[in-house]
Scaffold this motif. Structure first.
Motif, PDB file in Angstrom:
ATOM      1  N   UNK A 287       7.149 -40.755  47.405  1.00 51.96           N
ATOM      2  CA  UNK A 287       6.408 -40.164  48.519  1.00 51.96           C
ATOM      3  C   UNK A 287       6.279 -38.665  48.256  1.00 51.96           C
ATOM      4  N   UNK A 288       5.030 -38.218  48.124  1.00 52.44           N
ATOM      5  CA  UNK A 288       4.765 -36.818  47.775  1.00 52.44           C
ATOM      6  C   UNK A 288       4.181 -36.071  48.963  1.00 52.44           C
ATOM      7  N   UNK A 289       4.620 -34.832  49.133  1.00 54.24           N
ATOM      8  CA  UNK A 289       4.117 -33.984  50.222  1.00 54.24           C
ATOM      9  C   UNK A 289       3.482 -32.711  49.669  1.00 54.24           C
ATOM     10  N   UNK A 290       2.186 -32.550  49.947  1.00 55.29           N
ATOM     11  CA  UNK A 290       1.467 -31.313  49.615  1.00 55.29           C
ATOM     12  C   UNK A 290       0.870 -30.762  50.909  1.00 55.29           C
ATOM     13  N   UNK A 291       1.303 -29.576  51.325  1.00 56.63           N
ATOM     14  CA  UNK A 291       0.757 -28.973  52.554  1.00 56.63           C
ATOM     15  C   UNK A 291      -0.693 -28.536  52.314  1.00 56.63           C
ATOM     16  N   UNK A 292      -1.573 -28.806  53.259  1.00 58.95           N
ATOM     17  CA  UNK A 292      -2.997 -28.490  53.055  1.00 58.95           C
ATOM     18  C   UNK A 292      -3.287 -27.056  52.635  1.00 58.95           C
ATOM     19  N   UNK A 293      -2.603 -26.077  53.215  1.00 54.02           N
ATOM     20  CA  UNK A 293      -2.974 -24.695  52.893  1.00 54.02           C
ATOM     21  C   UNK A 293      -2.733 -24.358  51.424  1.00 54.02           C
ATOM     22  N   UNK A 294      -1.815 -25.093  50.776  1.00 53.74           N
ATOM     23  CA  UNK A 294      -1.534 -24.813  49.374  1.00 53.74           C
ATOM     24  C   UNK A 294      -2.633 -25.307  48.424  1.00 53.74           C
ATOM     25  N   UNK A 295      -3.649 -25.949  49.007  1.00 51.78           N
ATOM     26  CA  UNK A 295      -4.799 -26.339  48.191  1.00 51.78           C
ATOM     27  C   UNK A 295      -5.736 -25.155  47.951  1.00 51.78           C
ATOM     28  N   UNK A 296      -5.462 -24.053  48.633  1.00 49.74           N
ATOM     29  CA  UNK A 296      -6.269 -22.856  48.390  1.00 49.74           C
ATOM     30  C   UNK A 296      -5.812 -22.206  47.086  1.00 49.74           C
ATOM     31  N   UNK A 297      -6.631 -22.379  46.076  1.00 48.08           N
ATOM     32  CA  UNK A 297      -6.258 -21.929  44.723  1.00 48.08           C
ATOM     33  C   UNK A 297      -6.110 -20.416  44.607  1.00 48.08           C
TER      34      UNK A 297
ATOM     35  N   UNK B  41      -4.935 -18.371  46.972  1.00 51.96           N
ATOM     36  CA  UNK B  41      -3.670 -17.945  47.559  1.00 51.96           C
ATOM     37  C   UNK B  41      -2.456 -18.618  46.930  1.00 51.96           C
ATOM     38  N   UNK B  42      -2.644 -19.843  46.464  1.00 55.13           N
ATOM     39  CA  UNK B  42      -1.513 -20.593  45.893  1.00 55.13           C
ATOM     40  C   UNK B  42      -1.930 -21.203  44.556  1.00 55.13           C
ATOM     41  N   UNK B  43      -2.066 -20.362  43.533  1.00 56.35           N
ATOM     42  CA  UNK B  43      -2.599 -20.856  42.260  1.00 56.35           C
ATOM     43  C   UNK B  43      -1.744 -21.978  41.660  1.00 56.35           C
ATOM     44  N   UNK B  44      -2.413 -23.010  41.201  1.00 59.47           N
ATOM     45  CA  UNK B  44      -1.727 -24.071  40.463  1.00 59.47           C
ATOM     46  C   UNK B  44      -1.365 -25.305  41.257  1.00 59.47           C
ATOM     47  N   UNK B  45      -1.190 -25.175  42.582  1.00 58.26           N
ATOM     48  CA  UNK B  45      -0.708 -26.309  43.379  1.00 58.26           C
ATOM     49  C   UNK B  45      -1.743 -27.427  43.499  1.00 58.26           C
TER      50      UNK B  45
ATOM     51  N   UNK C 193      -5.132 -18.926  59.124  1.00 59.77           N
ATOM     52  CA  UNK C 193      -4.243 -17.950  58.506  1.00 59.77           C
ATOM     53  C   UNK C 193      -3.769 -16.903  59.503  1.00 59.77           C
ATOM     54  N   UNK C 194      -4.638 -16.535  60.393  1.00 56.33           N
ATOM     55  CA  UNK C 194      -4.256 -15.522  61.375  1.00 56.33           C
ATOM     56  C   UNK C 194      -4.312 -16.095  62.784  1.00 56.33           C
ATOM     57  N   UNK C 195      -3.547 -15.515  63.659  1.00 50.70           N
ATOM     58  CA  UNK C 195      -3.533 -16.013  65.036  1.00 50.70           C
ATOM     59  C   UNK C 195      -4.863 -15.747  65.731  1.00 50.70           C
ATOM     60  N   UNK C 196      -5.500 -14.662  65.338  1.00 43.69           N
ATOM     61  CA  UNK C 196      -6.809 -14.354  65.912  1.00 43.69           C
ATOM     62  C   UNK C 196      -7.804 -15.474  65.627  1.00 43.69           C
ATOM     63  N   UNK C 197      -7.705 -16.023  64.426  1.00 44.05           N
ATOM     64  CA  UNK C 197      -8.617 -17.092  64.047  1.00 44.05           C
ATOM     65  C   UNK C 197      -8.482 -18.278  64.981  1.00 44.05           C
ATOM     66  N   UNK C 198      -7.259 -18.510  65.408  1.00 41.75           N
ATOM     67  CA  UNK C 198      -7.007 -19.612  66.325  1.00 41.75           C
ATOM     68  C   UNK C 198      -7.806 -19.402  67.606  1.00 41.75           C
ATOM     69  N   UNK C 199      -7.774 -18.164  68.086  1.00 37.68           N
ATOM     70  CA  UNK C 199      -8.516 -17.861  69.298  1.00 37.68           C
ATOM     71  C   UNK C 199     -10.017 -18.066  69.076  1.00 37.68           C
TER      72      UNK C 199
ATOM     73  N   UNK D 224     -17.020 -24.841  55.381  1.00 35.73           N
ATOM     74  CA  UNK D 224     -17.163 -23.405  55.208  1.00 35.73           C
ATOM     75  C   UNK D 224     -15.909 -22.803  54.595  1.00 35.73           C
ATOM     76  N   UNK D 225     -16.105 -21.803  53.772  1.00 33.32           N
ATOM     77  CA  UNK D 225     -14.980 -21.210  53.071  1.00 33.32           C
ATOM     78  C   UNK D 225     -14.398 -20.015  53.794  1.00 33.32           C
ATOM     79  N   UNK D 226     -14.648 -19.913  55.094  1.00 29.30           N
ATOM     80  CA  UNK D 226     -14.232 -18.713  55.801  1.00 29.30           C
ATOM     81  C   UNK D 226     -12.754 -18.718  56.183  1.00 29.30           C
ATOM     82  N   UNK D 227     -12.162 -19.892  56.328  1.00 26.57           N
ATOM     83  CA  UNK D 227     -10.757 -19.981  56.699  1.00 26.57           C
ATOM     84  C   UNK D 227      -9.948 -20.440  55.489  1.00 26.57           C
ATOM     85  N   UNK D 228      -9.147 -19.559  54.907  1.00 22.09           N
ATOM     86  CA  UNK D 228      -8.453 -19.934  53.658  1.00 22.09           C
ATOM     87  C   UNK D 228      -7.494 -21.117  53.785  1.00 22.09           C
ATOM     88  N   UNK D 229      -6.949 -21.321  54.987  1.00 22.11           N
ATOM     89  CA  UNK D 229      -6.005 -22.433  55.140  1.00 22.11           C
ATOM     90  C   UNK D 229      -6.680 -23.728  55.599  1.00 22.11           C
TER      91      UNK D 229
END
Ligand SMILES: [Zn+2]
Length: 325
Positions: free
Chosen positions: A272-282, A284-288, A32-38, A54-59
């Motif tokens: 062909x269906x496309x669901x981006x992984x980060x949208x599985x975080x309920x 941040x993205x309720x319902x997807x 989610x954040x660029x710092x996390x990447x580092x 682990x549930x520490x990274x929301x995306x």
């Protein structure tokens, strides 16, 4: 020559299934954040597979999606991106453009140990790992070939196909590049703002003339062969965010999705269906996530084959009954 369509109705294809639903995930952002990447690159803690849970990274949703699909008895395609770096790969004139900040920052490294683990865990578990061509790669065969090679280096074997980031496409020219670098299908064709089967043929700059002869005017419900060989195009039928936006709510999106599946069944189509992984975080993205789950259970109850594009590809080309005629 006009493009030949491949159908679920072809003899021997998809056995007795009524229609097919291919599940795909474009892995655009996992932190989610660029710092996390580092921190992810620096911290060896993330090297271990158990931290995928682990549930520490929301995306970071790999383990959640794998568990969900496992529970539903399906597999899917994950397309990995190897985006250019704004400061090292792009000209300084682009550094301050807001669109380029969005486009070229905030991504992950394909060699990030946590990404390497995720790729291998997916592959070992029966998921397809494919290529998500970076923003400029649709018109840059050398870059595309390099990205494919990098991904295959991590994966340990060849990839079959993939999709271009942002669905960038220059008609058959892009498909020719894909085929030339050894990809066997493309899933970039379609619209990121509409839902359904009737994607108009692309009107691309340099590819326009060829488009007219090698892409069906209206694609209809089928996978098609832009060339006279086994290179297949899987048009994108439905993407999560436009679906919900167009419908107005998650509930309305569900009824639209049901209609789409019923329509697909009637037309013996390949969805062909496309669901981006980060949208599985309920959170941040309720319902997807729930919508995706309902897509799969409804498709199965209607008699659909459900799985990764790579498997659908083999269903379509490995059966002598399906000649695309
Ligand atoms: Zn993308």
């Amino acid at each position: 020559m006009s493009a030949q369509r491949c159908s679920v109705a072809c003899p021997g294809v998809f056995d007795d299934y009524e229609f097919a639903v291919c599940l795909t995930h474009d892995v655009d952002r996992v932190y989610k954040t660029y710092q996390s990447l580092y921190y992810a690159a620096a911290e060896r803690r993330l090297y271990h597979l158990k931290t995928l849970l682990s549930g520490t990274e929301p995306y970071w949703q790999f383990a959640e999606i794998m568990a969900l699909e496992d529970r539903l008895g399906v597999r899917s395609s994950f397309y990995f991106l190897n985006e250019k770096h704004l400061l090292t790969d792009k000209s300084p004139t682009t550094w301050l453009r807001p669109t380029d900040w969005i486009r070229y920052t905030g991504h992950y490294e394909i060699g990030d140990p946590a990404i390497v683990d995720a790729i291998r865990a997916l592959d070992e578990g029966g998921w397809e790992v494919g290529l998500h061509g970076s923003y400029d790669s649709y018109a840059d065969p050398e870059r595309l070939a390099w990205e494919k090679q990098e991904l295959e280096g991590v994966l340990g074997h060849q990839v079959t196909g993939g999709r271009q980031h942002f669905l960038n496409l220059d008609g058959p020219e892009t498909w020719r590049h894909h085929r030339d670098v050894g990809l066997r299908y493309d899933a970039s064709f379609g619209s990121s703002s509409t839902v359904g089967f009737d994607t108009p043929a692309p009107v691309a700059g340099t590819g326009a003339e060829q488009s007219a002869t090698t892409v069906p005017e209206r694609v209809g419900a089928g996978v098609f062969r832009p060339f006279d060989d086994d290179f297949l195009v899987f048009p994108l039928t439905v993407m999560e965010a436009p679906l919900v936006e167009e419908a107005g709510s998650v509930d309305a999106a569900w009824s639209k999705l049901r209609q789409l599946l019923a329509d697909a069944r009637r037309r013996q189509a390949v969805v062909t269906a496309l669901w981006h992984p980060r949208l599985f975080n309920e959170t941040e993205f309720p319902g997807y996530r729930r919508l995706y789950e309902r897509l799969i259970t409804e498709a199965k109850s209607l008699g659909a084959w459900v799985g990764p594009v790579e498997e659908a590809y083999h269903e379509l080309v490995d059966h002598p009954g399906c000649t695309g005629a």
